[in-house]
Write a protein that holds these residues in place. Structure first.
Motif, short mmCIF file in Angstrom:
data_model
loop_
_atom_site.label_atom_id
_atom_site.label_comp_id
_atom_site.label_asym_id
_atom_site.label_seq_id
_atom_site.Cartn_x
_atom_site.Cartn_y
_atom_site.Cartn_z
N LEU A 13 1.16 -1.10 0.11
CA LEU A 13 -0.08 0.14 0.05
C LEU A 13 0.90 1.16 0.03
O LEU A 13 0.33 2.05 -1.02
CB LEU A 13 -0.90 -0.08 1.30
CG LEU A 13 -2.00 -0.37 1.11
CD1 LEU A 13 -3.00 -0.93 2.69
CD2 LEU A 13 -2.83 -0.45 -0.02
N SER A 17 1.28 3.99 -3.06
CA SER A 17 0.50 5.18 -2.38
C SER A 17 1.50 6.30 -2.97
O SER A 17 1.15 6.94 -4.17
CB SER A 17 0.69 5.35 -1.36
OG SER A 17 0.45 6.33 -1.36
N VAL A 54 -5.85 -2.26 -4.93
CA VAL A 54 -5.10 -1.42 -3.94
C VAL A 54 -5.43 -0.10 -3.93
O VAL A 54 -5.44 0.55 -2.62
CB VAL A 54 -3.34 -1.08 -4.53
CG1 VAL A 54 -2.24 -0.67 -3.83
CG2 VAL A 54 -3.21 -3.12 -4.84
N ASN A 57 -8.28 0.92 -1.43
CA ASN A 57 -7.55 0.18 -0.16
C ASN A 57 -7.09 1.43 0.52
O ASN A 57 -6.87 1.59 1.40
CB ASN A 57 -6.60 -1.01 -0.03
CG ASN A 57 -8.09 -1.75 0.33
OD1 ASN A 57 -7.73 -2.83 1.48
ND2 ASN A 57 -7.98 -3.18 -0.99
N ILE A 58 -6.63 2.07 -0.49
CA ILE A 58 -5.46 2.81 0.26
C ILE A 58 -6.83 3.89 0.87
O ILE A 58 -6.43 4.57 2.03
CB ILE A 58 -4.57 3.74 -0.49
CG1 ILE A 58 -3.23 2.77 -0.78
CG2 ILE A 58 -3.64 5.50 -0.49
CD1 ILE A 58 -2.65 3.44 -2.17
#
Lengths: 199, 199
Positions: A13, A17, A54, A57-58
């Motif tokens: 993550l 990011s 992903v 989820n961030i």
């Protein structure tokens, strides 16, 4: 094993990011995320079905973290107007958390616009947050600290707008103002506008 | 000849604006803009030195149009608080104007972040607008209609934040609320918060 798995998830993550912020969502591939996070593709797909997952989820982790801090600030105060002021002090933290992820913030909006499936998943946490804030405002009316003529729905969106609009300006003109302070002042003016007595 | 030249300029701007919204700034070339606008490359470069210049002209034209409408709304009212309320009624129009250009709005922020030369040119109209609003707030203090303890600088940024934040939410959740109305309500609460008497 569980711990190591969570550490891998976090590494993926945070690498993703950073790469999304740097090169954009479209400019970042799963292969690069794996390389930066030092994990195999197998490990990546064990945790996330796709790059899009992903990305979501961030966003979710960030909003969850923010909500729980706001909830804590709210519970530490005796009434809703004071709770809102205490919550607004967290905007400094929102600004800090966003500072290195401005690009991600805008990528998120762009991607949501271009890909309906991202939009549908991403709007759920926004709605959750807005509904949560709306309930807090309703409880202020119920406890008699907020003006009963306000609409909790409309007012929650106004408070969210204030913070989002300051984030946009802070990104655009970082040295133009002390943005955390400007936001707190804006929230305070708003809260005074709909509290039963000035705080 | 002059009129025809202006018509060409407008055709280039509106075609570019549509293409930027559809395919993004990076995904749009000068050749495609020329094709969509039905002008030659020669005519294009006669009007604009670069694609970036087209982008900045779209932004400038939009802000100029908005400022002049706000100025008119301000002049049609007897004092600053009522002027601010009248100006907030224009946000419906801002929303209409932005509706088909949301993507452009976010492209603009992304491009400003990635290309310092776009940022430097684009921040000038933002500063002009903010300074203009700050002067209006100062004149409200001077005429005695606004609370003299407010900071015109901070307050101008709060009002801008309110509108920007509503635009972000309206883009993200178009059917979630009547955004023009929510914005007017937010501005009204703010103005009541710093006016000498409720309006």
């Amino acid at each position: 094993m569980q711990l190591r798995s969570e550490a891998t998830r976090q590494k993926i993550l945070s690498s993703a990011s950073r790469l999304f912020s740097l090169n954009g969502y479209d400019g970042t591939g799963v292969a690069e995320i794996c390389e930066a996070a030092e994990v195999s593709k197998g490990a990546f797909y064990h945790h996330f079905p796709s790059k899009q997952d992903v990305f979501l989820n961030i966003l979710n982790d960030w909003l969850d973290q923010l909500s729980s801090q706001m909830q804590k600030a709210r519970l530490a105060t005796p009434n809703v107007p004071e709770g809102l002021i205490a919550m607004s002090a967290l905007t400094d933290q929102v600004f800090q958390m966003s500072k290195n992820h401005y690009s991600l913030f805008f990528e998120f909006w762009i991607q949501a616009m271009r890909h309906p499936e991202i939009w549908q998943t991403a709007i759920a946490p926004y709605h959750r947050f807005q509904t949560w804030l709306e309930a807090i405002l309703q409880s202020g009316i119920d406890e008699g600290s907020l003006d009963p003529s306000i609409s909790p729905d409309v007012t929650s969106r106004i408070l969210i707008a204030m913070v989002l609009g300051q984030l946009l300006q802070a990104f655009f003109d970082p040295i133009g103002a002390a943005w955390g302070e400007v936001t707190k002042s804006g929230i305070k003016t708003m809260v005074n506008g709909f509290s039963k007595k000035p705080i």
